[in-house]
Design a protein around this motif. Structure first.
Motif, short mmCIF file in Angstrom:
data_model
loop_
_atom_site.label_atom_id
_atom_site.label_comp_id
_atom_site.label_asym_id
_atom_site.label_seq_id
_atom_site.Cartn_x
_atom_site.Cartn_y
_atom_site.Cartn_z
N GLU A 34 1.01 16.01 -5.16
CA GLU A 34 0.59 16.41 -6.50
C GLU A 34 1.64 16.38 -8.01
O GLU A 34 0.84 16.76 -8.47
N MET A 35 2.19 15.97 -7.29
CA MET A 35 2.79 15.23 -8.72
C MET A 35 1.95 14.32 -9.93
O MET A 35 2.15 14.31 -10.73
N LEU A 36 1.78 13.47 -9.09
CA LEU A 36 1.08 12.08 -9.08
C LEU A 36 -0.41 12.26 -9.38
O LEU A 36 -1.26 11.53 -10.38
N GLY A 37 -0.97 13.93 -9.35
CA GLY A 37 -2.40 14.02 -8.93
C GLY A 37 -2.88 12.38 -7.98
O GLY A 37 -4.29 12.28 -8.38
N ARG A 38 -2.36 11.74 -6.85
CA ARG A 38 -3.07 11.12 -5.92
C ARG A 38 -2.11 11.22 -4.62
O ARG A 38 -1.23 11.81 -5.09
N ARG A 39 -3.08 10.62 -3.76
CA ARG A 39 -2.23 10.44 -2.15
C ARG A 39 -1.72 9.01 -2.16
O ARG A 39 -1.50 8.57 -0.89
N GLU A 89 1.15 -0.99 0.00
CA GLU A 89 -0.14 0.35 -0.20
C GLU A 89 0.60 0.97 0.22
O GLU A 89 1.93 1.24 0.87
N LEU A 90 0.81 2.29 -1.20
CA LEU A 90 1.84 3.37 -1.39
C LEU A 90 1.13 4.47 -0.60
O LEU A 90 -0.46 4.03 -1.19
N LEU A 91 1.89 4.98 -0.25
CA LEU A 91 1.02 6.75 1.08
C LEU A 91 2.04 7.39 -0.22
O LEU A 91 3.36 7.75 0.23
N TYR A 92 1.42 8.64 -0.75
CA TYR A 92 2.61 9.93 -1.17
C TYR A 92 2.06 10.89 -0.52
O TYR A 92 0.72 11.36 -0.51
N PHE A 93 2.62 11.59 0.17
CA PHE A 93 2.67 13.15 0.58
C PHE A 93 3.16 14.01 0.03
O PHE A 93 4.45 13.93 -1.30
N ALA A 94 3.13 15.70 0.36
CA ALA A 94 3.58 16.27 -0.41
C ALA A 94 3.52 16.72 -2.21
O ALA A 94 1.89 16.14 -2.44
N ARG A 95 4.46 17.19 -2.15
CA ARG A 95 4.68 17.60 -3.76
C ARG A 95 4.85 15.99 -4.17
O ARG A 95 4.66 16.31 -5.76
N VAL A 96 4.81 14.93 -4.00
CA VAL A 96 5.26 13.74 -5.20
C VAL A 96 3.68 14.19 -5.15
O VAL A 96 3.19 12.70 -5.53
#
Length: 83
Positions: A16-21, A7-14
């Motif tokens: 935003e760049m990927l368009g998903r959390r 399970e991947l969680l993306y934060f901050a600029r990452v």
């Protein structure tokens, strides 16, 4: 493929760049953070310009090529500074 996922969680600029959390992805081969970084930059070319991605596995910051296991929660973010 054995069906194992992380399970991947993306934060901050990452995020935003990927368009998903976050998202669920198959466990990469090799099953370590180096394999994950390679899989992410192949999947999301816009991450290739990011100088350093930090990774936390199950809410613990890791360095180097840490091993991954099925079901891990993996946070992906850039280093941040405070002032």
């Amino acid at each position: 493929m054995n069906g194992a996922t992380i399970e991947l969680l993306y934060f901050a600029r990452v995020a935003e760049m990927l368009g998903r959390r976050g998202e669920t992805l198959p466990l990469p081969e090799p099953a370590d953070t180096a394999g994950l970084r390679a899989a992410l930059t192949a999947r999301y070319p816009q991450l290739q310009g990011v100088a350093r991605l930090r990774i936390a596995i199950n809410q613990t910051h890791v360095k180097g090529d840490a091993p991954l296991a099925a079901g891990d929660e993996v946070a992906v973010f850039e280093p941040v500074t405070g002032g």
